[in-house]
Scaffold this motif. Structure first.
Motif, short mmCIF file in Angstrom:
data_model
loop_
_atom_site.label_atom_id
_atom_site.label_comp_id
_atom_site.label_asym_id
_atom_site.label_seq_id
_atom_site.Cartn_x
_atom_site.Cartn_y
_atom_site.Cartn_z
N LEU A 84 135.12 -8.38 -61.83
CA LEU A 84 134.38 -9.56 -61.40
C LEU A 84 133.01 -9.16 -60.86
N GLY A 85 132.97 -8.14 -60.05
CA GLY A 85 131.70 -7.67 -59.52
C GLY A 85 130.78 -7.16 -60.61
N ALA A 86 131.35 -6.47 -61.60
CA ALA A 86 130.54 -5.96 -62.70
C ALA A 86 129.95 -7.09 -63.52
N SER A 87 130.75 -8.14 -63.77
CA SER A 87 130.26 -9.29 -64.53
C SER A 87 129.15 -10.00 -63.76
N ALA A 88 129.33 -10.15 -62.47
CA ALA A 88 128.30 -10.79 -61.65
C ALA A 88 126.98 -10.01 -61.73
N ASP A 89 127.07 -8.70 -61.57
CA ASP A 89 125.87 -7.88 -61.61
C ASP A 89 125.20 -7.94 -62.98
N GLU A 90 126.00 -7.87 -64.03
CA GLU A 90 125.45 -7.84 -65.38
C GLU A 90 124.69 -9.11 -65.72
N HIS A 91 125.14 -10.24 -65.19
CA HIS A 91 124.54 -11.52 -65.57
C HIS A 91 123.68 -12.13 -64.47
N GLY A 92 123.29 -11.30 -63.51
CA GLY A 92 122.28 -11.71 -62.55
C GLY A 92 122.76 -12.53 -61.38
N TRP A 93 124.06 -12.49 -61.09
CA TRP A 93 124.60 -13.26 -59.97
C TRP A 93 124.56 -12.42 -58.70
N GLN A 94 124.36 -13.10 -57.58
CA GLN A 94 124.54 -12.52 -56.26
C GLN A 94 125.77 -13.20 -55.63
N ALA A 95 126.45 -12.49 -54.75
CA ALA A 95 127.65 -13.07 -54.12
C ALA A 95 127.67 -12.73 -52.64
#
Length: 287
Positions: free
Chosen positions: A4-15
């Motif tokens: 989940l963290g990798a997908s967020a990083d790859e697509h420009g999301w911050q959490a």
């Protein structure tokens, strides 16, 4: 969480993430839903029934007043839900209206991935629409947790009458729940929903929504333990760092692994969401 963290990083999301205190434990999810949606601390059925008679505005009404279309995605609803009128959704996608034609999985029958795919294809896939507020009460991670549906990488195929290959279905674990060892089934169901969230971050990245993923309560004590605190995780995803600042200022921590005590009770998250998404943000995102 790693994927989940990798997908967020790859697509420009911050959490940002935090723990909140839930008004219920091991069940009674509608009490938590009502708490979040109204800002009232709803700890029992009598209080819930009284709330439904009150003239109290919900998150749905606030967002509708800002120009949003409000949809409830409720695949666990298999009978009439008259109390749904209290929330004033524009549309309620329950088990019947989702019209799932694939194989059934366990007590709840409908895979969460299908429900989210059906909602997205029907309501959100086009940018030529009103902004959307959607409340999705997942069921795959709901008791009794098993069997976990297979994951389908082709989301459009999920909407057909044959969403899975036969060999995939035949390899699905349909063994009864081991009531003496419930933890593995629960963990598998949670992993399925995290996979779903990970893919949804990729699918919707170009639309830049604000996504809030949270638990409504701890699992039963046979999973969580008899001494588990009444805390639930709250994760907020955005591709606009500025939208996360009000949450960070209120105690949320960067990333997906909060530590420390609860930031607040779940009823207080209601007001924080409204303060974070103030009129200026609504005006600039109305398109």
């Amino acid at each position: 969480f790693k994927d989940l963290g990798a997908s967020a990083d790859e697509h420009g999301w911050q959490a940002v993430s935090a723990f909140y205190e839930s008004p219920t434990f091991g069940g009674g999810s509608w009490l938590s839903h009502a708490t979040l949606m109204t800002g009232a601390w709803v700890i029992g059925q009598n209080q819930y029934q009284l709330l439904l008679t009150a003239d109290r505005r919900t998150l749905v009404q606030h967002f509708k007043e800002a120009g949003f279309r409000a949809v409830a995605l409720m695949p666990g609803l298999r009978m009439a839900w008259p109390e749904g009128a209290f929330y004033k959704y524009d549309k309620i996608l329950d088990a019947d209206s989702l019209d799932y034609k694939g194989p059934r999985f366990g007590w709840w029958e409908i895979p969460d991935q299908y429900s989210l795919a059906r909602f997205y294809n029907e309501e959100a896939i086009t940018d030529d629409r009103r902004p959307l507020f959607v409340f999705f009460a997942t069921i795959t991670s709901h008791m009794p947790f098993t069997p976990t549906p297979p994951y389908q990488n082709d989301w459009l195929r999920l909407l057909s009458s044959t969403p899975y290959d036969e060999d995939v279905l035949s390899s699905t674990d349909n063994s009864p729940l081991d009531w003496n060892n419930v933890g593995p089934a629960y963990a598998k169901a949670i992993a399925y929903n995290l996979h779903l969230l990970s893919d949804f971050l990729e699918i919707t990245a170009h639309q830049e929504p604000l996504i809030i993923a949270l638990g409504d309560h701890q699992p039963p004590s046979i999973v969580a333990g008899t001494e588990a605190p009444w805390l639930v995780p709250v994760h907020i995803f955005s591709r606009e760092t500025g939208l996360l600042e009000p949450f960070s200022s209120s105690g949320f921590q960067k990333g997906l692994h909060p530590n420390g005590p609860a930031v607040d009770r779940l009823d207080q998250l209601h007001g924080l969401i409204l303060r974070a998404l103030d009129s200026d943000w609504q005006a600039t995102h109305r398109e």
